[in-house]
Design a protein around this motif. Structure first.
Motif, PDB file in Angstrom:
ATOM      1  N   ILE A  71      -5.223   8.036  -1.612  1.00  0.00           N
ATOM      2  CA  ILE A  71      -5.090   8.125  -3.029  1.00  0.00           C
ATOM      3  C   ILE A  71      -5.481   9.307  -3.660  1.00  0.00           C
ATOM      4  O   ILE A  71      -4.619   9.805  -4.474  1.00  0.00           O
ATOM      5  CB  ILE A  71      -5.765   6.969  -3.848  1.00  0.00           C
ATOM      6  CG1 ILE A  71      -5.150   5.377  -3.443  1.00  0.00           C
ATOM      7  CG2 ILE A  71      -5.675   6.783  -5.162  1.00  0.00           C
ATOM      8  CD1 ILE A  71      -5.959   4.328  -3.894  1.00  0.00           C
ATOM      9  N   LEU A  72      -6.472   9.967  -3.471  1.00  0.00           N
ATOM     10  CA  LEU A  72      -7.102  11.318  -3.699  1.00  0.00           C
ATOM     11  C   LEU A  72      -5.996  12.220  -3.299  1.00  0.00           C
ATOM     12  O   LEU A  72      -5.552  13.085  -4.226  1.00  0.00           O
ATOM     13  CB  LEU A  72      -8.299  11.699  -3.478  1.00  0.00           C
ATOM     14  CG  LEU A  72      -9.538  10.784  -3.950  1.00  0.00           C
ATOM     15  CD1 LEU A  72     -10.853  10.909  -3.489  1.00  0.00           C
ATOM     16  CD2 LEU A  72      -9.535  10.445  -5.401  1.00  0.00           C
ATOM     17  N   LYS A  73      -5.429  12.194  -2.236  1.00  0.00           N
ATOM     18  CA  LYS A  73      -4.552  13.098  -1.588  1.00  0.00           C
ATOM     19  C   LYS A  73      -2.906  13.137  -2.378  1.00  0.00           C
ATOM     20  O   LYS A  73      -2.610  13.954  -2.741  1.00  0.00           O
ATOM     21  CB  LYS A  73      -4.210  12.836  -0.240  1.00  0.00           C
ATOM     22  CG  LYS A  73      -3.326  13.656   0.410  1.00  0.00           C
ATOM     23  CD  LYS A  73      -2.188  13.467   0.693  1.00  0.00           C
ATOM     24  CE  LYS A  73      -1.812  12.081   1.609  1.00  0.00           C
ATOM     25  NZ  LYS A  73      -0.600  11.841   1.570  1.00  0.00           N
ATOM     26  N   LEU A 103      -5.469  -1.438   4.110  1.00  0.00           N
ATOM     27  CA  LEU A 103      -6.369  -1.079   3.141  1.00  0.00           C
ATOM     28  C   LEU A 103      -7.674  -0.817   3.472  1.00  0.00           C
ATOM     29  O   LEU A 103      -8.547  -1.902   3.207  1.00  0.00           O
ATOM     30  CB  LEU A 103      -6.200  -2.205   1.801  1.00  0.00           C
ATOM     31  CG  LEU A 103      -4.900  -2.324   1.058  1.00  0.00           C
ATOM     32  CD1 LEU A 103      -4.837  -3.670   0.408  1.00  0.00           C
ATOM     33  CD2 LEU A 103      -4.721  -1.028   0.348  1.00  0.00           C
ATOM     34  N   ASP A 104      -8.161   0.206   4.155  1.00  0.00           N
ATOM     35  CA  ASP A 104      -9.292   0.126   4.602  1.00  0.00           C
ATOM     36  C   ASP A 104     -10.155   1.552   4.029  1.00  0.00           C
ATOM     37  O   ASP A 104      -9.699   1.765   2.796  1.00  0.00           O
ATOM     38  CB  ASP A 104      -9.302   0.436   6.279  1.00  0.00           C
ATOM     39  CG  ASP A 104      -8.387   1.816   6.545  1.00  0.00           C
ATOM     40  OD1 ASP A 104      -7.740   2.361   5.675  1.00  0.00           O
ATOM     41  OD2 ASP A 104      -7.878   2.041   7.595  1.00  0.00           O
ATOM     42  N   GLY A 105     -11.047   2.195   4.548  1.00  0.00           N
ATOM     43  CA  GLY A 105     -11.894   2.966   4.056  1.00  0.00           C
ATOM     44  C   GLY A 105     -11.099   4.449   3.675  1.00  0.00           C
ATOM     45  O   GLY A 105     -11.651   4.952   2.835  1.00  0.00           O
ATOM     46  N   THR A 106     -10.138   4.706   4.438  1.00  0.00           N
ATOM     47  CA  THR A 106      -9.358   5.775   4.181  1.00  0.00           C
ATOM     48  C   THR A 106      -8.120   5.757   3.213  1.00  0.00           C
ATOM     49  O   THR A 106      -7.605   6.737   2.846  1.00  0.00           O
ATOM     50  CB  THR A 106      -8.588   6.253   5.547  1.00  0.00           C
ATOM     51  OG1 THR A 106      -7.832   5.366   6.001  1.00  0.00           O
ATOM     52  CG2 THR A 106      -9.657   6.469   6.792  1.00  0.00           C
ATOM     53  N   TYR A 107      -8.143   4.482   2.690  1.00  0.00           N
ATOM     54  CA  TYR A 107      -6.999   4.219   1.603  1.00  0.00           C
ATOM     55  C   TYR A 107      -7.384   5.155   0.443  1.00  0.00           C
ATOM     56  O   TYR A 107      -6.683   5.666  -0.133  1.00  0.00           O
ATOM     57  CB  TYR A 107      -6.969   3.045   1.329  1.00  0.00           C
ATOM     58  CG  TYR A 107      -5.727   2.723   0.542  1.00  0.00           C
ATOM     59  CD1 TYR A 107      -4.493   2.684   1.030  1.00  0.00           C
ATOM     60  CD2 TYR A 107      -5.867   2.153  -0.937  1.00  0.00           C
ATOM     61  CE1 TYR A 107      -3.116   2.465   0.260  1.00  0.00           C
ATOM     62  CE2 TYR A 107      -4.550   1.942  -1.549  1.00  0.00           C
ATOM     63  CZ  TYR A 107      -3.262   2.143  -0.847  1.00  0.00           C
ATOM     64  OH  TYR A 107      -2.333   1.919  -1.650  1.00  0.00           O
ATOM     65  N   MET A 108      -8.849   5.152   0.021  1.00  0.00           N
ATOM     66  CA  MET A 108      -9.106   5.808  -1.116  1.00  0.00           C
ATOM     67  C   MET A 108      -8.954   7.314  -1.070  1.00  0.00           C
ATOM     68  O   MET A 108      -8.419   8.093  -2.037  1.00  0.00           O
ATOM     69  CB  MET A 108     -10.616   5.612  -1.462  1.00  0.00           C
ATOM     70  CG  MET A 108     -11.001   6.373  -2.746  1.00  0.00           C
ATOM     71  SD  MET A 108     -10.320   5.772  -4.042  1.00  0.00           S
ATOM     72  CE  MET A 108     -10.821   3.995  -4.122  1.00  0.00           C
ATOM     73  N   LEU A 109      -9.089   7.910   0.253  1.00  0.00           N
ATOM     74  CA  LEU A 109      -8.857   9.258   0.455  1.00  0.00           C
ATOM     75  C   LEU A 109      -7.120   9.827   0.286  1.00  0.00           C
ATOM     76  O   LEU A 109      -6.938  10.608  -0.107  1.00  0.00           O
ATOM     77  CB  LEU A 109      -9.116   9.680   1.782  1.00  0.00           C
ATOM     78  CG  LEU A 109     -10.689   9.384   2.128  1.00  0.00           C
ATOM     79  CD1 LEU A 109     -11.257   9.898   3.456  1.00  0.00           C
ATOM     80  CD2 LEU A 109     -11.567  10.273   1.117  1.00  0.00           C
ATOM     81  N   LEU A 148       0.904   4.246  -3.035  1.00  0.00           N
ATOM     82  CA  LEU A 148       0.767   5.698  -2.897  1.00  0.00           C
ATOM     83  C   LEU A 148       1.738   6.384  -3.266  1.00  0.00           C
ATOM     84  O   LEU A 148       1.599   7.616  -4.081  1.00  0.00           O
ATOM     85  CB  LEU A 148       0.499   5.948  -1.438  1.00  0.00           C
ATOM     86  CG  LEU A 148      -0.923   5.197  -0.822  1.00  0.00           C
ATOM     87  CD1 LEU A 148      -0.871   5.680   0.971  1.00  0.00           C
ATOM     88  CD2 LEU A 148      -1.989   5.852  -1.514  1.00  0.00           C
ATOM     89  N   PRO A 204       0.718  -1.240  -0.110  1.00  0.00           N
ATOM     90  CA  PRO A 204       0.069  -0.072   0.141  1.00  0.00           C
ATOM     91  C   PRO A 204       0.842   1.378  -0.160  1.00  0.00           C
ATOM     92  O   PRO A 204       0.483   2.163  -0.755  1.00  0.00           O
ATOM     93  CB  PRO A 204      -0.837  -0.278   1.273  1.00  0.00           C
ATOM     94  CG  PRO A 204      -0.894  -1.636   1.566  1.00  0.00           C
ATOM     95  CD  PRO A 204       0.449  -2.026   1.193  1.00  0.00           C
TER      96      PRO A 204
END
Length: 259
Positions: free
Chosen positions: A69-71, A61-67, A13, A9
């Motif tokens: 990625i966007l960051k 790899l939880d719910g904040t991982y997508m955030l 990133l 992960p």
């Protein structure tokens, strides 16, 4: 094997930030460079970052991982945009010169962006890119994005900066871009303006003389001579511009990292 999977992960990133940076940064974003090379170079650089400066805490790899990625996409694009914006100063300066020489209506296609750009602006921009390679400016750009991983780690989710601070930074960056462009173009634009004044006086004193027939070739010839004479000043200003690019990237990184 477990340690490799734990670093995956973090590696992803890091790769996303580098790919976002290469998408818009000078030199790396040129369409002449194959996408396979860009991706491979980003993967190789990300491996160097992961092996030398892994995250202090494992990234899940939880719910904040997508955030995250966007960051990382936003950070990479911001760093690349900062570097590209300052280098586009050369094209803005060339646009000023083209307007004064009478070349404003003639444009060429920029192979990097596919957009129409002024002739003198594109000529100066190509010289700036070549000079950037000569002075190892591409290494400085890579060093700037590598410094961002230490100042603003990928596992850090929240930004320690207000939107007003970022807007203020971008506004100052635009102002500095136009100021440096004006400094680059002012010697030639000023000299061509004096030629316009002289032609206006000549038109009043000798009405039989066709100023339009004489003025355009004279200004083009004088513009090319001034471009040749002002080359040492241009390359000196390019050195200052490259230093400003690195300083601006460092300021943006410190602003995002809160240091």
């Amino acid at each position: 094997m477990d340690s490799i999977l734990e670093l995956l992960p973090y590696f992803m990133l890091t790769l996303i930030r580098l790919l976002s940076f290469f998408l818009i940064a000078p030199l790396f974003s040129m369409k002449g460079i194959p996408n396979q090379f860009k991706i491979g170079f980003a993967v190789f650089t990300a491996l160097i970052v992961v092996t030398n400066a892994p995250g202090e805490q494992p990234i899940l790899l939880d719910g904040t991982y997508m955030l995250l990625i966007l960051k990382e996409i936003a950070v990479g694009l911001a760093l690349g945009f900062t570097a590209a914006l300052m280098l586009y100063t050369v094209q803005v300066a060339g646009a000023f010169i083209d307007f004064q020489m009478g070349f404003a209506i003639a444009n060429v296609i920029d192979p990097q962006t596919g957009a129409q750009v002024p002739i003198i602006g594109q000529f100066k921009y190509m010289l700036a890119l070549l000079f950037l390679l000569v002075v190892d400016g591409h290494h400085l750009l890579l060093d700037g994005v590598m410094q961002s991983f230490r100042t603003f780690p990928v596992e850090l989710l929240s930004l320690s900066v207000e939107s007003e601070d970022i807007a203020h930074f971008i506004t100052l960056l635009f102002l500095e871009m136009f100021m440096i462009a004006l400094q680059m173009a002012l010697p030639i634009v000023g000299a061509l303006f004096l030629i316009d004044v002289a032609l206006g006086i000549l038109a009043k004193t000798v009405p039989q003389l066709n100023i339009f027939v004489i003025g355009f070739p004279l200004k083009i010839f004088a513009g090319f001579i001034l471009l040749l004479v002002s080359m040492p000043i241009f390359f000196y200003l390019l050195q200052l511009l490259f230093e400003k690019i690195i300083i601006s990237m460092s300021q943006l990184i410190r602003l995002l990292g809160g240091t």
